[in-house]
Design a protein around this motif. Structure first.
Motif, PDB file in Angstrom:
ATOM      1  N   ALA A   1       0.835  -1.204   0.000  1.00  0.00           N
ATOM      2  CA  ALA A   1       0.000   0.000   0.000  1.00  0.00           C
ATOM      3  C   ALA A   1       0.870   1.254   0.000  1.00  0.00           C
ATOM      4  O   ALA A   1       0.575   2.232  -0.696  1.00  0.00           O
ATOM      5  N   ALA A   2       1.958   1.213   0.775  1.00  0.00           N
ATOM      6  CA  ALA A   2       2.865   2.365   0.831  1.00  0.00           C
ATOM      7  C   ALA A   2       3.514   2.615  -0.527  1.00  0.00           C
ATOM      8  O   ALA A   2       3.615   3.768  -0.985  1.00  0.00           O
ATOM      9  N   VAL A   3       3.957   1.548  -1.174  1.00  0.00           N
ATOM     10  CA  VAL A   3       4.563   1.688  -2.502  1.00  0.00           C
ATOM     11  C   VAL A   3       3.553   2.263  -3.486  1.00  0.00           C
ATOM     12  O   VAL A   3       3.878   3.132  -4.314  1.00  0.00           O
ATOM     13  N   LEU A   4       2.307   1.798  -3.406  1.00  0.00           N
ATOM     14  CA  LEU A   4       1.258   2.297  -4.304  1.00  0.00           C
ATOM     15  C   LEU A   4       1.030   3.793  -4.083  1.00  0.00           C
ATOM     16  O   LEU A   4       0.845   4.551  -5.050  1.00  0.00           O
ATOM     17  N   ILE A   5       1.061   4.225  -2.835  1.00  0.00           N
ATOM     18  CA  ILE A   5       0.903   5.652  -2.538  1.00  0.00           C
ATOM     19  C   ILE A   5       2.042   6.450  -3.157  1.00  0.00           C
ATOM     20  O   ILE A   5       1.830   7.521  -3.750  1.00  0.00           O
ATOM     21  N   VAL A   6       3.263   5.943  -3.032  1.00  0.00           N
ATOM     22  CA  VAL A   6       4.430   6.618  -3.625  1.00  0.00           C
ATOM     23  C   VAL A   6       4.253   6.767  -5.132  1.00  0.00           C
ATOM     24  O   VAL A   6       4.466   7.844  -5.703  1.00  0.00           O
ATOM     25  N   VAL A   7       3.842   5.695  -5.783  1.00  0.00           N
ATOM     26  CA  VAL A   7       3.689   5.710  -7.246  1.00  0.00           C
ATOM     27  C   VAL A   7       2.593   6.687  -7.663  1.00  0.00           C
ATOM     28  O   VAL A   7       2.796   7.526  -8.552  1.00  0.00           O
TER      29      VAL A   7
ATOM     30  N   VAL B   1      13.044  11.386  11.766  1.00  0.00           N
ATOM     31  CA  VAL B   1      12.283  12.256  12.668  1.00  0.00           C
ATOM     32  C   VAL B   1      10.893  11.671  12.924  1.00  0.00           C
ATOM     33  O   VAL B   1      10.413  11.629  14.061  1.00  0.00           O
ATOM     34  N   VAL B   2      10.227  11.200  11.868  1.00  0.00           N
ATOM     35  CA  VAL B   2       8.896  10.606  12.021  1.00  0.00           C
ATOM     36  C   VAL B   2       8.970   9.354  12.885  1.00  0.00           C
ATOM     37  O   VAL B   2       8.128   9.131  13.770  1.00  0.00           O
ATOM     38  N   GLN B   3       9.990   8.521  12.645  1.00  0.00           N
ATOM     39  CA  GLN B   3      10.113   7.277  13.397  1.00  0.00           C
ATOM     40  C   GLN B   3      10.397   7.526  14.875  1.00  0.00           C
ATOM     41  O   GLN B   3       9.883   6.820  15.744  1.00  0.00           O
ATOM     42  N   ARG B   4      11.192   8.552  15.164  1.00  0.00           N
ATOM     43  CA  ARG B   4      11.548   8.820  16.569  1.00  0.00           C
ATOM     44  C   ARG B   4      10.402   9.463  17.337  1.00  0.00           C
ATOM     45  O   ARG B   4      10.176   9.150  18.500  1.00  0.00           O
ATOM     46  N   TRP B   5       9.703  10.392  16.686  1.00  0.00           N
ATOM     47  CA  TRP B   5       8.580  11.056  17.347  1.00  0.00           C
ATOM     48  C   TRP B   5       7.283  10.679  16.630  1.00  0.00           C
ATOM     49  O   TRP B   5       6.693  11.489  15.922  1.00  0.00           O
TER      50      TRP B   5
ATOM     51  N   PHE C   1      12.144   4.215  -0.808  1.00  0.00           N
ATOM     52  CA  PHE C   1      11.283   3.600   0.209  1.00  0.00           C
ATOM     53  C   PHE C   1      11.908   2.304   0.724  1.00  0.00           C
ATOM     54  O   PHE C   1      11.929   2.044   1.933  1.00  0.00           O
ATOM     55  N   GLY C   2      12.441   1.494  -0.186  1.00  0.00           N
ATOM     56  CA  GLY C   2      13.088   0.243   0.222  1.00  0.00           C
ATOM     57  C   GLY C   2      14.301   0.489   1.108  1.00  0.00           C
ATOM     58  O   GLY C   2      14.511  -0.227   2.098  1.00  0.00           O
ATOM     59  N   ILE C   3      15.086   1.500   0.767  1.00  0.00           N
ATOM     60  CA  ILE C   3      16.263   1.831   1.578  1.00  0.00           C
ATOM     61  C   ILE C   3      15.842   2.259   2.979  1.00  0.00           C
ATOM     62  O   ILE C   3      16.384   1.787   3.998  1.00  0.00           O
ATOM     63  N   LEU C   4      14.872   3.162   3.042  1.00  0.00           N
ATOM     64  CA  LEU C   4      14.430   3.675   4.341  1.00  0.00           C
ATOM     65  C   LEU C   4      13.739   2.592   5.162  1.00  0.00           C
ATOM     66  O   LEU C   4      13.859   2.562   6.396  1.00  0.00           O
ATOM     67  N   ARG C   5      13.022   1.706   4.486  1.00  0.00           N
ATOM     68  CA  ARG C   5      12.376   0.591   5.205  1.00  0.00           C
ATOM     69  C   ARG C   5      13.434  -0.271   5.870  1.00  0.00           C
ATOM     70  O   ARG C   5      13.254  -0.737   7.001  1.00  0.00           O
ATOM     71  N   ARG C   6      14.552  -0.488   5.177  1.00  0.00           N
ATOM     72  CA  ARG C   6      15.649  -1.284   5.727  1.00  0.00           C
ATOM     73  C   ARG C   6      16.380  -0.552   6.856  1.00  0.00           C
ATOM     74  O   ARG C   6      16.788  -1.168   7.838  1.00  0.00           O
TER      75      ARG C   6
ATOM     76  N   VAL D   1       7.291   1.414   8.509  1.00  0.00           N
ATOM     77  CA  VAL D   1       6.774   1.560   7.138  1.00  0.00           C
ATOM     78  C   VAL D   1       6.321   2.990   6.872  1.00  0.00           C
ATOM     79  O   VAL D   1       6.639   3.567   5.823  1.00  0.00           O
ATOM     80  N   TRP D   2       5.587   3.590   7.802  1.00  0.00           N
ATOM     81  CA  TRP D   2       5.026   4.917   7.564  1.00  0.00           C
ATOM     82  C   TRP D   2       6.112   5.985   7.570  1.00  0.00           C
ATOM     83  O   TRP D   2       6.044   6.956   6.810  1.00  0.00           O
ATOM     84  N   ALA D   3       7.131   5.808   8.400  1.00  0.00           N
ATOM     85  CA  ALA D   3       8.264   6.733   8.380  1.00  0.00           C
ATOM     86  C   ALA D   3       8.992   6.637   7.045  1.00  0.00           C
ATOM     87  O   ALA D   3       9.373   7.653   6.436  1.00  0.00           O
ATOM     88  N   ALA D   4       9.192   5.392   6.576  1.00  0.00           N
ATOM     89  CA  ALA D   4       9.845   5.194   5.276  1.00  0.00           C
ATOM     90  C   ALA D   4       9.010   5.794   4.151  1.00  0.00           C
ATOM     91  O   ALA D   4       9.544   6.379   3.195  1.00  0.00           O
ATOM     92  N   LEU D   5       7.676   5.657   4.252  1.00  0.00           N
ATOM     93  CA  LEU D   5       6.789   6.220   3.227  1.00  0.00           C
ATOM     94  C   LEU D   5       6.938   7.739   3.150  1.00  0.00           C
ATOM     95  O   LEU D   5       7.089   8.298   2.058  1.00  0.00           O
ATOM     96  N   LEU D   6       6.912   8.415   4.291  1.00  0.00           N
ATOM     97  CA  LEU D   6       7.002   9.877   4.270  1.00  0.00           C
ATOM     98  C   LEU D   6       8.377  10.337   3.800  1.00  0.00           C
ATOM     99  O   LEU D   6       8.500  11.339   3.088  1.00  0.00           O
ATOM    100  N   GLY D   7       9.424   9.616   4.156  1.00  0.00           N
ATOM    101  CA  GLY D   7      10.754   9.957   3.650  1.00  0.00           C
ATOM    102  C   GLY D   7      10.842   9.795   2.146  1.00  0.00           C
ATOM    103  O   GLY D   7      11.418  10.645   1.447  1.00  0.00           O
ATOM    104  N   ALA D   8      10.265   8.702   1.630  1.00  0.00           N
ATOM    105  CA  ALA D   8      10.286   8.472   0.183  1.00  0.00           C
ATOM    106  C   ALA D   8       9.466   9.525  -0.557  1.00  0.00           C
ATOM    107  O   ALA D   8       9.851   9.981  -1.646  1.00  0.00           O
ATOM    108  N   LEU D   9       8.332   9.940   0.008  1.00  0.00           N
ATOM    109  CA  LEU D   9       7.523  10.979  -0.622  1.00  0.00           C
ATOM    110  C   LEU D   9       8.262  12.314  -0.635  1.00  0.00           C
ATOM    111  O   LEU D   9       8.170  13.075  -1.611  1.00  0.00           O
ATOM    112  N   PHE D  10       8.981  12.616   0.438  1.00  0.00           N
ATOM    113  CA  PHE D  10       9.784  13.837   0.460  1.00  0.00           C
ATOM    114  C   PHE D  10      10.794  13.817  -0.687  1.00  0.00           C
ATOM    115  O   PHE D  10      10.960  14.806  -1.411  1.00  0.00           O
TER     116      PHE D  10
END
Length: 538
Positions: A12-18, A366-370, A117-122, A127-136
Motif C-alpha cells: 500500500a505504501a509503494v502504491l501511494i508513492v507511485v 524524525v517521524v520514526q523517533r517522534w 522507500f526500500g532503503i528507508l524501510r531497511r 513503514v510509515w516513516a519510510a513512506l514519508l521519507g520516500a515521498l519527500f
C-alpha cells in the motif's frame, strides 16, 4: 500472519508513492524538448534521429560535449527507435516524440522513489516513516529539473542506479550474501557510466554502514574501498575529457569556501524551495565579489554543529548521517574540482538528485523517533505543500519560451536565460520568415523586436565578462555570437546600418566568424540596392 499484514502495508505504501509521484509530475508527459541541451543531446542529434548499433558503440569509446555517459546515450538511442514521429518535412526528415522521453524520465523517477522507500524501510524499520521519507524525496521541487528536463535523464538514470547500488549493498551488509554485493557493484558501475558524479556512492555506503548499520569502521571501509578501484578509471576519464575553460578558477585553498557556499544554498532550498531556476548565477567569480561569501559558509557549519549536538544530547545519529550522505553525494559538484557549468553557477537543482537520499533519511528518522499525530500531521502537510509547488514548477518546463522567461524572471542577470530566450525569439522569427517565404518582413517585426531586449541584456553581461576576464575564450566567443545574432534580428527589421555595425563588431572580436561575414555582405548588398529588394532569408 504478522508478516502478511506487513507485506500488505508495504504494498500500500509503494502504491501511494507511485500514485502521488505520477500525480505531481503528469504535466511533463506533454512537454516539448527545450533548447537547453535537449537539441544537441536528442532532438537534433543525428545519432538519435537515425540510431544504430554502430552509433551507440561510438558513445562507449568517445566523450561527447565534454561528458562520458555511454549508458545514458545507449538508453536514449533505444528510446529513439520507438519515438519516431514520421517524416517532419518534404525532404524526409525525422522528428522524435518528446512525450516518450519525458515519460521515461518520470517513470524512472517513480522507480527511484520506490527504491528510496526500500532503503528507508531497511534503515528505519517503520513503514510509515519510510513512506514519508520516500515521498519527500519524490515530490520536493528541486526534483522537478531533472525529471521535467529530457537531458536530466543522466541525473535520474544515474541516481536510480546509485540508489539500487545502495539498497543492494544494505541487503548484503545485513545478510552477507555475495550476490547482493555483485548486484550492488554492477549497479554502481552502470551509475558512473550514466553520469560520472556517481563516484560518490562508495562514500554514501560507508556512512550508512558506519553510522546507521553500526558496523565497525574497519569492516565498513572494506566494501566501499573495493569500489574505489572501479571509480578510479571514471575519475581519470573525467579529468581527461572535462577540461573546463572558466573565466575565474578559485585557488585550491579557497575552493572549500565555494563548496560551503553551495551546501548552504542547497540547505536553504530544501527548507524554502522558492525561486527555482536553471541558472542561479552563483558562479565562483560572482561569489568572490558578493557579500554573501562572508556569511553563506556559516549555514552548513551551523547545520553540522547542530547535528553533532543532537547526536551528543539525544543519541540521534540519523540526522547527522542524513546530512553527511547529502554532503558526500554532492562532493563531485561542489567546486572542489572545477567543472564547466561553474561558468554559469556552481549550484543547480539536478545536482541534488541522488543527494536527496540524505534529507529523505532525516525526514523518515524524525517521524520514526517522534511517532506522534502532531509530528506526522506536520510532515504530511509539508509534503503536500511540496507536491503542490512541484506540480506548478513542472509547467515551467513546458517549452523553451516558458523555461527561459521563468529563468530571467527568477534571475534577471542569468546569461543562460537571456541568451537562450533571445535565440528562441530569433529562431521564431526565422521560422516565420521561412513560412512566409518572401512575404512582407514588416509583418513579422514584432517577433524580431521581442528578441532584441534579452540579446542586448546578454551583451551587457558578456561585455562585463570580457572586461574582467579578457583571456576567457568562451566569453569572447559568446560575445561575438550574440552580436551576430542581434545583427541578424536587426537586419530582418530592415534596419540596415545598425545591423552592419553589429556584424562588423562581431568580426572585430572574431575575424574568423564566417556566418557574420556572410550576413555583413548581405546587409551591404541590401544597402546598395536601397532596400528595394527583399532581404534574402537564410
Amino acid at each position: 500472519m504478522l508478516g502478511a499484514v506487513t507485506s500488505k502495508i508495504e504494498r500500500a505504501a509503494v502504491l501511494i508513492v507511485v500514485i502521488l509521484t505520477l500525480a505531481v509530475f503528469y504535466p511533463v508527459f506533454l512537454h516539448d524538448f527545450v533548447t537547453w541541451d535537449d537539441t544537441h543531446n536528442v532532438a537534433n542529434n543525428q545519432d538519435m534521429l537515425s540510431p544504430s548499433w554502430e552509433k551507440v558503440k561510438w558513445y562507449w569509446t568517445h566523450q561527447y560535449k565534454d561528458l562520458y555517459i555511454p549508458v545514458t546515450y545507449t538508453l536514449w538511442a533505444g528510446v529513439a527507435t520507438v519515438a519516431r514521429i514520421s517524416t517532419a518535412d518534404a525532404h524526409g526528415g525525422v522528428e522524435l516524440n518528446p512525450e516518450v522521453f519525458h515519460a521515461l524520465n518520470a517513470l524512472l523517477h517513480v522507480a527511484s522513489a520506490v527504491v528510496v522507500f526500500g532503503i528507508l524501510r531497511r534503515l528505519i524499520g517503520n513503514v510509515w516513516a519510510a513512506l514519508l521519507g520516500a515521498l519527500f524525496f519524490a515530490v520536493h521541487p528541486v526534483q522537478v529539473e531533472p525529471v521535467a528536463w529530457v537531458s536530466g535523464l543522466k541525473d535520474v538514470l544515474s541516481g536510480l542506479l546509485a540508489l539500487v547500488a545502495v539498497l543492494a549493498y544494505i541487503h548484503f551488509a545485513q545478510s552477507n550474501k555475495l550476490w547482493w554485493h555483485a548486484l550492488a557493484t554492477a549497479a554502481f558501475v552502470l551509475a558512473m557510466l550514466a553520469k560520472p558524479s556517481a563516484v560518490a556512492v562508495p562514500f554514501v555506503v560507508l556512512i550508512i554502514e558506519w553510522l546507521v548499520l553500526k558496523r565497525g569502521l574497519r569492516d565498513a571501509i572494506v566494501g566501499p574501498a573495493l569500489w574505489l578501484v572501479f571509480a578510479l578509471p571514471v575519475v581519470v576519464v573525467g579529468m581527461l575529457v572535462q577540461k573546463p575553460a572558466l573565466p575565474f578558477v578559485p585557488p585550491v585553498w579557497a575552493r572549500p569556501v565555494v563548496a560551503l557556499d553551495a551546501l548552504g544554498f542547497y540547505l536553504v532550498k530544501l527548507l524554502a524551495p522558492f525561486h527555482l531556476a536553471i541558472d542561479y548565477g552563483r558562479s565562483p567569480q560572482w561569489l568572490w565579489s558578493s557579500w554573501q561569501i562572508w556569511v553563506s559558509w556559516a549555514i552548513p557549519v551551523a547545520a553540522a554543529l547542530a547535528a553533532l549536538w543532537i547526536v551528543w544530547r539525544f543519541k540521534f545519529v540519523l540526522i547527522a548521517a542524513g546530512l553527511a550522505v547529502m554532503a558526500v553525494a554532492l562532493l563531485p559538484v561542489l567546486g572542489l574540482v572545477p567543472f564547466d557549468f561553474q561558468s554559469y553557477s556552481t549550484t543547480a537543482d539536478h545536482y541534488l538528485y541522488f543527494a536527496m537520499l540524505g534529507p529523505a533519511m532525516i525526514v523518515a528518522a524524525v517521524v520514526q523517533r517522534w511517532m506522534k499525530k502532531a509530528v506526522i500531521g506536520a510532515v504530511v502537510v509539508w509534503i503536500l505543500f511540496l507536491a503542490g509547488r512541484s506540480h506548478l514548477q513542472s509547467w515551467v518546463w513546458h517549452d523553451s519560451q516558458s523555461l527561459f522567461e521563468h529563468t530571467i524572471e527568477t534571475n534577471p542577470r542569468s546569461l543562460a536565460g537571456l541568451v537562450n530566450l533571445g535565440k528562441y525569439y530569433a529562431d521564431q522569427g526565422r521560422d516565420l520568415a521561412r513560412q512566409a517565404n518572401q512575404g512582407p518582413v514588416l509583418a513579422r517585426q514584432g517577433t524580431y523586436q521581442a528578441a532584441e531586449q534579452p540579446l542586448r541584456q546578454a551583451l551587457t553581461l558578456y561585455e562585463k565578462a570580457v572586461r574582467y576576464w579578457p583571456n576567457d575564450a568562451k566569453a569572447r566567443e559568446g560575445l561575438a555570437n550574440t552580436h551576430a545574432t542581434l545583427g541578424w534580428v536587426i537586419l530582418m527589421q530592415l534596419r540596415i546600418d545598425p545591423a552592419i555595425a553589429e556584424f562588423e563588431t562581431t568580426l572585430k572580436i572574431d575575424p574568423n566568424n564566417t556566418e557574420a561575414a556572410k550576413l555583413l555582405a548581405q546587409a551591404k548588398a541590401v544597402k546598395e540596392k536601397r532596400g528595394q529588394e527583399a532581404i534574402p532569408i537564410k
